[in-house]
Motif scaffolding. Structure first.
Motif, PDB file in Angstrom:
ATOM      1  N   THR A  36      25.654 -30.463  46.683  1.00 31.22           N
ATOM      2  CA  THR A  36      24.768 -29.702  47.590  1.00 31.22           C
ATOM      3  C   THR A  36      24.247 -28.213  46.896  1.00 31.22           C
ATOM      4  O   THR A  36      24.583 -28.180  45.829  1.00 31.22           O
ATOM      5  CB  THR A  36      25.985 -28.742  48.581  1.00 31.22           C
ATOM      6  OG1 THR A  36      26.630 -27.887  47.946  1.00 31.22           O
ATOM      7  CG2 THR A  36      26.887 -29.841  49.495  1.00 31.22           C
ATOM      8  N   ARG A  66      34.368 -29.690  53.528  1.00 33.43           N
ATOM      9  CA  ARG A  66      34.839 -31.058  53.413  1.00 33.43           C
ATOM     10  C   ARG A  66      36.042 -31.359  53.794  1.00 33.43           C
ATOM     11  O   ARG A  66      36.546 -32.337  54.209  1.00 33.43           O
ATOM     12  CB  ARG A  66      34.364 -31.557  51.999  1.00 33.43           C
ATOM     13  CG  ARG A  66      32.987 -31.727  51.898  1.00 33.43           C
ATOM     14  CD  ARG A  66      32.558 -32.173  50.482  1.00 33.43           C
ATOM     15  NE  ARG A  66      31.480 -32.049  50.092  1.00 33.43           N
ATOM     16  CZ  ARG A  66      30.735 -31.997  48.826  1.00 33.43           C
ATOM     17  NH1 ARG A  66      31.638 -32.156  47.817  1.00 33.43           N
ATOM     18  NH2 ARG A  66      29.602 -32.070  48.602  1.00 33.43           N
ATOM     19  N   HIS A  85      31.042 -25.425  50.511  1.00 35.03           N
ATOM     20  CA  HIS A  85      30.981 -26.780  51.139  1.00 35.03           C
ATOM     21  C   HIS A  85      32.415 -27.499  50.668  1.00 35.03           C
ATOM     22  O   HIS A  85      32.855 -28.376  51.613  1.00 35.03           O
ATOM     23  CB  HIS A  85      30.019 -27.673  50.246  1.00 35.03           C
ATOM     24  CG  HIS A  85      28.613 -27.206  50.701  1.00 35.03           C
ATOM     25  ND1 HIS A  85      27.861 -26.259  49.859  1.00 35.03           N
ATOM     26  CD2 HIS A  85      28.054 -27.240  52.025  1.00 35.03           C
ATOM     27  CE1 HIS A  85      26.770 -25.912  50.703  1.00 35.03           C
ATOM     28  NE2 HIS A  85      26.773 -26.495  51.819  1.00 35.03           N
TER      29      HIS A  85
END
Lengths: 487, 104
Positions: A449, A101, A97
């Motif tokens: 997450t 990002r 993630h």
């Protein structure tokens, strides 16, 4: 003269073959289908690491020197693979993630990570100076690219440039040391060198210069003072997931290679190199801890803390006994897990592409997000070496090994620097819990997450479990070295 | 045939000299490309040392090692030049003095 094909013990390099094979498949898929779902590449990489772990587990009872004496299959090599495969798997969990990002989620990240891991595991198992050099280059070349992975980020590029120039510079020193060792002993194999180095006819001056140069090369890779200058810049500039991977993986691999080369090949010369490494260890602990106090960037602070930790592991090498090796192995594993946990927490600290890098941004975060603050606090306590965390057990074992080797002054110095180091960890803990959160809701919250929560959870659980019930892992590390190094 | 024999020790000295020139080059020059060239000089000095020791010991290992070093140097050039080009695109300069956003 007929050509005799050398016997190749494929099963001994099966973990590395799996890693390289997985990397090539991932690279091919990314080249043929650039739009492939990154989740697929990450899953493939995790599966590859699982396969490599299975092959490693398969080797658990094998003790041999294979590939014409270049590769050792022994407890230390297997323990090294264990550390490095765990590191690689956790790095993938925290990368996925984070890279999205920051909008740098390009497919070649995963092949590079797997190739770097294969270099690291080879370095941990290498029984030949040439293979050590090649393994170091394999991991370094992949890491140079990974540090500069954020192409539009000036800091990432600058970190990559500095890491590359100093890394290549140090490799040249290591290589010159290998050449001189070859000149003095006629071989690059560790066991042959160790026999030749003990013979009276060996040119001692040549050996001293060679040992010094090889020590410089390894000291660069583990970021020991005075060869640590690259590491804060590379750690701060690199994408955070890569920083975690370097702090955990490169350090573990380079240290295991360092231990093997110096204890096997140069064991006969230990009365010459131990005093020098004694000074390096003390300087590394002191400089790392003192400079970390002055940092305002959390990644840079963790970089200096990782320099200080290199000093603690060096204690195991200066002790130069089996307890020192097993304590260092234990320490490298628990350090890898807690430092990856700390960098995972840095990634979680903000939902967007920019993490909370400045220490001031961490003010009061524990009051708003108690679980997250608690996890970061746990990792900081472990890095500081306070009970009941694994960091305490690790330091205790290293100090015990040093006392067994009658290095009492070294333990005193290490204890003093631990106290200094505790200051900046505790300062961050105080910021997290005791400061009021800023009233204007300027902070963007945190960005957990599932993958990041999993890695944080694993790291936190391991940090507590190996702090409170460390015996099984201590036994595993002791068994790894109970018959010494092979070869 | 060369009329006189050169002692292998001379090549070792030459290797050491080239290596030292490379070290001084890395430490004093400001241009990343020139620094990288100095590192390549160091690697080639090592190759010369390997081959000389191989000759002195009548042992082929050293010459094989030199081949590995050449391959590694080529791979290093690929990655290194890519990094230098990438930083040049951002700063329009390959000077290491410009790369100073990370300090202390």
């Amino acid at each position: 003269m007929p050509f005799v094909a050398p016997h190749i013990a494929w099963h001994g390099i099966a973990p590395e073959l799996a890693l390289v094979g997985g990397a090539l498949v991932a690279l091919l898929i990314d080249a043929v289908k650039p739009a492939v779902d990154r989740r697929f590449l990450a899953g493939l990489s995790l599966a590859t690491i699982g396969l490599a772990a299975w092959f490693t587990f398969d080797l658990r009872d094998t003790r041999a020197v294979i590939m014409q004496g270049t590769l050792a299959v022994d407890g230390v090599a297997l323990f090294g693979r264990l550390i490095l495969l765990i590191t690689a798997a956790m790095t993938i969990l925290i990368s996925y993630h984070y890279l999205s990002r920051r909008r740098i989620h390009r497919g070649e990240y995963y092949p590079l990570l797997l190739l770097a891991t294969s270099g690291m595991t080879l370095l941990a198992a290498s029984n030949d100076l040439l293979l050590s050099f090649l393994a170091i280059e394999t991991l370094s070349l992949a890491l140079y690219v990974m540090v500069g992975f954020a192409r539009r980020d000036e800091k990432s590029q600058e970190g990559a440039l500095k890491y590359f120039l100093l890394g290549a510079f140090s490799s040249a020193f290591l290589l010159y040391g290998i050449a001189l060792t070859y000149g003095a002993t006629g071989s690059t194999q560790l066991s042959v060198i160790s026999k030749q180095a003990a013979v009276a006819s060996v040119d001692e001056r040549l050996m001293f210069v060679a040992v010094a140069m090889i020590a410089v090369g390894f000291a660069f890779k583990v970021a020991a003072v005075p060869f640590h200058m690259w590491s804060p810049d590379a750690y701060q500039g690199a994408p955070t997931s890569v920083t975690g991977f370097m702090a955990a993986g490169t350090k573990a691999a380079a240290f295991i290679g360092f231990f093997r080369v110096f204890l096997v090949a140069f064991g006969a010369l230990q009365w010459d190199w131990r005093p020098v490494l004694w000074i390096v260890a003390v300087a590394t602990m002191a400089v790392g801890s003192l400079l970390a106090i002055a940092q305002t960037d959390v990644k840079r602070m963790l970089a200096y803390s990782s320099i200080a930790h290199a000093g603690y592991v060096l204690i195991g090498l200066v002790a130069a006994n089996r307890d020192g090796v097993s304590a260092a192995l234990f320490y490298l594993l628990i350090y890898a897990v807690m430092v990856l946990g700390a960098f995972a927490a840095v990634i979680v600290s903000a939902p967007g592409g920019s993490e909370r890098l400045s220490l001031a941004e961490w003010g009061g975060i524990g009051r708003r997000y108690p679980v997250f603050g608690g996890a970061m606090t746990l990792f900081l306590l472990a890095l500081a070496g306070l009970p009941p965390t694994s960091g305490f057990t690790g330091k205790f074992l290293l100090f015990a090994a040093a006392i067994k080797a009658h290095e009492n002054a070294l333990v005193v110095a290490a204890t003093i620097t631990s106290v200094v180091a505790a200051f900046f960890y505790v300062r961050l803990i105080v910021l997290i819990w005791l400061q009021d959160p800023p009233p204007d809701d300027g902070h963007p919250g945190i960005g957990p997450t599932p993958a990041l929560i999993t890695s944080l959870g694993i790291a936190a659980a391991a940090t507590i479990v190996f702090g409170v019930w460390p015996q099984s892992l201590i036994d595993l590390a002791r068994n790894a070295i109970s018959h010494g190094f092979v070869g | 045939m060369i009329g006189y024999a050169v002692s292998p020790a001379n090549f070792l000295v030459l290797g050491a000299l080239l290596f030292s020139i490379g070290v001084v080059g890395v430490l004093t020059r400001k241009n990343a490309l020139v620094m990288f060239m100095s590192i390549e000089l160091m690697l080639n000095a090592v190759n010369l040392t390997f081959v000389t020791f191989s000759k002195m010991r009548q042992n082929l290992d050293g010459q094989v090692l030199a081949f590995f070093v050449i391959v590694v140097a080529a791979a290093e050039a690929v990655v290194g030049l890519a990094i230098i080009v990438s930083i040049y695109r951002q700063k329009r300069s390959a000077s290491v003095d410009e790369a100073s956003s990370l300090k202390w």
